[in-house]
Design a protein around this motif. Structure first.
Motif, PDB file in Angstrom:
ATOM      1  N   ILE A 174      44.947  38.322  32.487  1.00  8.59           N
ATOM      2  CA  ILE A 174      43.770  37.855  31.770  1.00  8.59           C
ATOM      3  C   ILE A 174      43.965  36.424  31.278  1.00  8.59           C
ATOM      4  CG2 ILE A 174      42.327  38.222  29.723  1.00  8.59           C
ATOM      5  CD1 ILE A 174      42.946  41.213  29.968  1.00  8.59           C
ATOM      6  N   ASP A 175      45.155  36.134  30.742  1.00 12.96           N
ATOM      7  CA  ASP A 175      45.389  34.812  30.175  1.00 12.96           C
ATOM      8  C   ASP A 175      45.331  33.712  31.229  1.00 12.96           C
ATOM      9  OD1 ASP A 175      47.668  35.899  31.319  1.00 12.96           O
ATOM     10  OD2 ASP A 175      49.056  34.993  29.887  1.00 12.96           O
ATOM     11  N   LYS A 176      45.885  33.974  32.410  1.00 10.62           N
ATOM     12  CA  LYS A 176      45.896  32.958  33.461  1.00 10.62           C
ATOM     13  C   LYS A 176      44.484  32.698  33.989  1.00 10.62           C
ATOM     14  CE  LYS A 176      50.411  32.669  33.368  1.00 10.62           C
ATOM     15  NZ  LYS A 176      51.092  31.483  32.796  1.00 10.62           N
ATOM     16  N   PHE A 177      43.714  33.750  34.125  1.00 14.62           N
ATOM     17  CA  PHE A 177      42.359  33.578  34.655  1.00 14.62           C
ATOM     18  C   PHE A 177      41.411  32.987  33.616  1.00 14.62           C
ATOM     19  CE2 PHE A 177      43.905  35.966  38.176  1.00 14.62           C
ATOM     20  CZ  PHE A 177      43.073  35.620  39.231  1.00 14.62           C
ATOM     21  N   LYS A 178      41.749  33.154  32.352  1.00 13.30           N
ATOM     22  CA  LYS A 178      40.923  32.524  31.310  1.00 13.30           C
ATOM     23  C   LYS A 178      40.917  31.016  31.473  1.00 13.30           C
ATOM     24  CE  LYS A 178      40.184  32.517  26.305  1.00 13.30           C
ATOM     25  NZ  LYS A 178      40.668  33.025  24.984  1.00 13.30           N
ATOM     26  N   PRO A 184      38.604  37.808  39.055  1.00 19.86           N
ATOM     27  CA  PRO A 184      38.366  38.344  40.397  1.00 19.86           C
ATOM     28  C   PRO A 184      37.335  39.466  40.394  1.00 19.86           C
ATOM     29  CG  PRO A 184      40.524  39.022  39.571  1.00 19.86           C
ATOM     30  CD  PRO A 184      39.983  38.025  38.597  1.00 19.86           C
ATOM     31  N   LYS A 185      36.529  39.482  41.432  1.00 16.84           N
ATOM     32  CA  LYS A 185      35.513  40.526  41.602  1.00 16.84           C
ATOM     33  C   LYS A 185      35.650  41.237  42.939  1.00 16.84           C
ATOM     34  CE  LYS A 185      33.420  39.369  37.731  1.00 16.84           C
ATOM     35  NZ  LYS A 185      33.508  40.251  36.540  1.00 16.84           N
ATOM     36  N   ASP A 186      36.152  40.498  43.933  1.00 14.55           N
ATOM     37  CA  ASP A 186      36.185  41.057  45.280  1.00 14.55           C
ATOM     38  C   ASP A 186      37.381  40.496  46.036  1.00 14.55           C
ATOM     39  OD1 ASP A 186      35.357  42.672  47.337  1.00 14.55           O
ATOM     40  OD2 ASP A 186      33.416  41.705  47.597  1.00 14.55           O
ATOM     41  N   TRP A 187      37.631  41.082  47.225  1.00 20.08           N
ATOM     42  CA  TRP A 187      38.777  40.654  48.035  1.00 20.08           C
ATOM     43  C   TRP A 187      38.725  39.165  48.360  1.00 20.08           C
ATOM     44  CZ3 TRP A 187      42.252  43.972  47.380  1.00 20.08           C
ATOM     45  CH2 TRP A 187      42.034  45.344  47.491  1.00 20.08           C
ATOM     46  N   SER A 275      50.137  49.374  28.209  1.00 21.42           N
ATOM     47  CA  SER A 275      51.196  48.741  27.432  1.00 21.42           C
ATOM     48  C   SER A 275      51.152  47.216  27.459  1.00 21.42           C
ATOM     49  CB  SER A 275      52.567  49.214  27.935  1.00 21.42           C
ATOM     50  OG  SER A 275      52.746  48.855  29.305  1.00 21.42           O
ATOM     51  N   GLN A 276      50.486  46.648  28.460  1.00 21.47           N
ATOM     52  CA  GLN A 276      50.435  45.194  28.614  1.00 21.47           C
ATOM     53  C   GLN A 276      48.979  44.735  28.521  1.00 21.47           C
ATOM     54  OE1 GLN A 276      53.205  43.182  29.146  1.00 21.47           O
ATOM     55  NE2 GLN A 276      54.562  44.960  29.024  1.00 21.47           N
ATOM     56  N   LYS A 277      48.561  44.276  27.361  1.00 27.50           N
ATOM     57  CA  LYS A 277      47.150  43.963  27.179  1.00 27.50           C
ATOM     58  C   LYS A 277      46.701  42.701  27.903  1.00 27.50           C
ATOM     59  CE  LYS A 277      47.935  41.954  22.577  1.00 27.50           C
ATOM     60  NZ  LYS A 277      47.552  42.071  21.158  1.00 27.50           N
ATOM     61  N   GLU A 278      47.641  41.935  28.461  1.00 29.09           N
ATOM     62  CA  GLU A 278      47.265  40.773  29.264  1.00 29.09           C
ATOM     63  C   GLU A 278      46.994  41.127  30.717  1.00 29.09           C
ATOM     64  OE1 GLU A 278      46.379  37.938  28.406  1.00 29.09           O
ATOM     65  OE2 GLU A 278      47.048  37.827  26.324  1.00 29.09           O
ATOM     66  N   ILE A 279      47.205  42.412  31.080  1.00 30.57           N
ATOM     67  CA  ILE A 279      46.973  42.858  32.450  1.00 30.57           C
ATOM     68  C   ILE A 279      45.663  43.634  32.531  1.00 30.57           C
ATOM     69  CG2 ILE A 279      47.877  44.167  34.409  1.00 30.57           C
ATOM     70  CD1 ILE A 279      49.622  41.805  33.646  1.00 30.57           C
TER      71      ILE A 279
END
Length: 389
Positions: A174-178, A184-187, A275-279
Motif C-alpha cells: 500500500i505504501d509504495k503504491f500510494k 493495481p486493478k488487473d493483470w 499481520s502486515q497492514k501495508e500489504i
C-alpha cells in the motif's frame, strides 16, 4: 479492502466464532439421544494443515456419536499426493515394508487430480449418497467429473469432492503504491513502466502464461499457443518487469519492500494481510485462475468405511459448515456461492479475496489438464522466455 484484524475487528471475529460454534446445538442433542451403543467406527482423514477448522471436526464427532473422526495433517499438498502413491505401491508389493497409516479420505489439490486418476490412486465417489451434492455450483461439479485418463468428460465419473477454493491474486504494498497515485486493478497493471524490476511472479508456467493470456482476452486453458498473436512479445516484456520467480518465497521480498507487487495464491496472502497492514491484495477484474482443495477416496484402502466417509463429505457440503470453512481456513467453501450474500457474515461478504464479486468469478477459470502436446508448448515457451535477459 480487508487488511487489518486489529482492535475491534478481532472482537468481531471472536463474536462470529462464538456464534458459529453453536450451530447445530439442538441437532446434537437429538442425534445423541437417537444414537445406539456399541464400538465406535473410526474415520481417518489426511488433510492439508489448517484446511479444516478444529471446531468443525468436534461438531462432526458430536453429530456422529457412534463414530470418531481423526485428522492427520500434512504441510504440503505434494506430500499428500506422495502418500497416495506410497499406499498404491505398497499394495502392489503385498503391503511389504513400512508405510504411512492408511486413511479413508485424503485432501489433494485439483492440480493433482488427473495424475491421481491416471495412476489409479483413488476411486470414484458415489454422489447419489450425498444429499448436499446439488448445493455445489455446476462448475465445481464439472471440475471433478473425469474419464479414466483424468481429463474432464461430461460422461465421466465423479472422482473428488471440492470443499474449499481460492484464487491467484496480485498482492501489493500500500505504501509504495500510494507514492505512485494508483493501485493495481488487473493483470495489465503488471506491465506498467513504474513496476519495472518491482514484481515477483510464481515459478509456474501455467499461471504466468495463463495470466498473460488473460491480459490478451484469452483463456488460461488454450491448447495451441501458436494461435495467440503477440504472446511471446507480451511474456518477454513481463519477464523484463520481473525481479524474481518463486512459488514459495515470494512474500518475504514483499514484506521487506524489495518488491512492490507479487502474483500470489490467496491462501498464502490472507494470513499475511492480517499481520502486515501495508500489504493488500486484489483479484484481477478480468478474471483469474482458481485452485481447489478436494476430498478423495484412496483406492489402496479396501477396509475403508465408505459410508462414514460419505457422511463427512456431505457434512462439509452443508451451507452452515461451508460458512465456517470460509471464515476460518483462509479459503472459500464453494457451497456459499449459492447462499444469499445477505445471509453471510460481514467478514465474508466484505472480504473481496475470500468472496470476489460474482462477475469476476464468472470470468475466472480452473486450470484444467492439458494434452501432452499442449504441455510441451507451455514448457518450451516458458524456458525460452526465462532465458531472455
Amino acid at each position: 479492502m480487508y487488511n487489518d484484524l486489529s482492535g475491534s475487528k478481532k472482537a468481531d471475529i471472536n463474536q462470529v466464532k462464538r456464534r458459529y460454534l453453536l450451530l447445530g446445538a439442538c441437532a446434537l442433542t437429538l442425534s445423541q439421544l437417537a444414537a445406539g451403543c456399541g464400538t465406535k467406527r473410526t474415520l481417518k482423514v489426511r488433510s492439508l494443515k489448517n484446511s479444516i477448522y478444529p471446531q468443525i471436526v468436534n461438531e462432526f464427532n458430536k453429530l456422529q456419536p457412534s463414530s470418531v473422526l481423526q485428522i492427520i495433517t500434512q504441510t504440503q499438498l505434494e506430500e499428500l499426493f506422495n502418500i497416495l502413491q506410497t499406499w498404491k505401491a505398497k499394495t502392489l508389493l503385498n503391503n511389504s515394508g513400512k508405510e504411512p497409516e492408511k486413511a479413508d479420505l485424503v485432501t489433494i489439490g485439483d492440480y493433482w487430480l488427473a495424475k491421481a486418476i491416471e495412476q489409479k490412486l483413488i476411486q470414484p465417489i458415489d454422489t447419489t449418497k450425498l444429499k448436499n451434492w446439488s448445493k455445489l455450483p455446476p462448475a465445481w461439479q464439472t471440475l471433478v467429473r473425469r474419464n479414466d485418463s483424468g481429463l474432464t468428460d461430461e460422461k465421466g465419473k465423479i472422482w473428488a469432492a471440492p470443499y474449499r477454493w481460492g484464487t491467484t491474486v496480485i498482492a501489493y504494498r500500500i505504501d509504495k503504491f500510494k507514492s505512485l497515485g494508483w493501485t493495481p486493478k488487473d493483470w495489465s497493471d503488471l506491465w506498467r513502466e513504474e513496476l519495472r524490476d518491482r514484481i515477483s511472479l510464481l515459478d509456474n508456467p501455467r499461471e504466468v502464461i495463463g495470466l498473460t493470456l488473460k491480459k490478451l482476452g484469452k483463456s488460461y486453458n488454450i491448447r495451441d499457443l501458436n494461435k495467440v498473436p503477440n504472446l511471446k512479445e507480451e511474456l518477454t516484456h513481463l519477464h523484463q518487469q520481473t525481479k524474481l520467480y518463486s512459488s514459495n518465497a515470494y512474500l518475504q521480498p514483499l514484506i521487506l519492500g524489495d518488491t512492490w507487487a507479487a502474483v500470489a495464491w490467496s491462501g498464502d496472502v490472507l494470513p499475511l494481510m492480517q499481520s502486515q497492514k501495508e500489504i493488500a491484495a486484489i483479484v484481477p477484474i478480468s478474471g483469474t485462475s482458481m485452485w481447489v482443495d478436494l476430498w478423495v477416496q484412496p483406492a489402496a484402502n479396501p477396509k475403508s468405511d465408505v459410508s462414514l466417509a460419505e457422511e463427512w463429505i456431505d457434512f462439509c457440503l452443508q451451507p452452515e459448515i461451508g460458512t465456517q470453512i470460509s471464515l476460518f481456513t483462509q479459503a472459500t467453501s464453494p457451497v456459499i456461492l449459492n447462499t444469499n450474500s445477505s445471509e453471510l457474515p460481514d467478514l465474508i461478504r466484505n472480504n473481496q479475496i475470500i468472496l470476489p464479486e460474482s462477475e469476476i468469478i464468472s470470468k475466472s477459470e480452473f486450470l484444467f489438464p492439458l494434452p501432452d502436446v499442449a504441455i510441451n508448448q507451455y514448457r518450451s515457451l516458458w524456458k525460452e522466455i526465462r532465458n531472455i535477459k
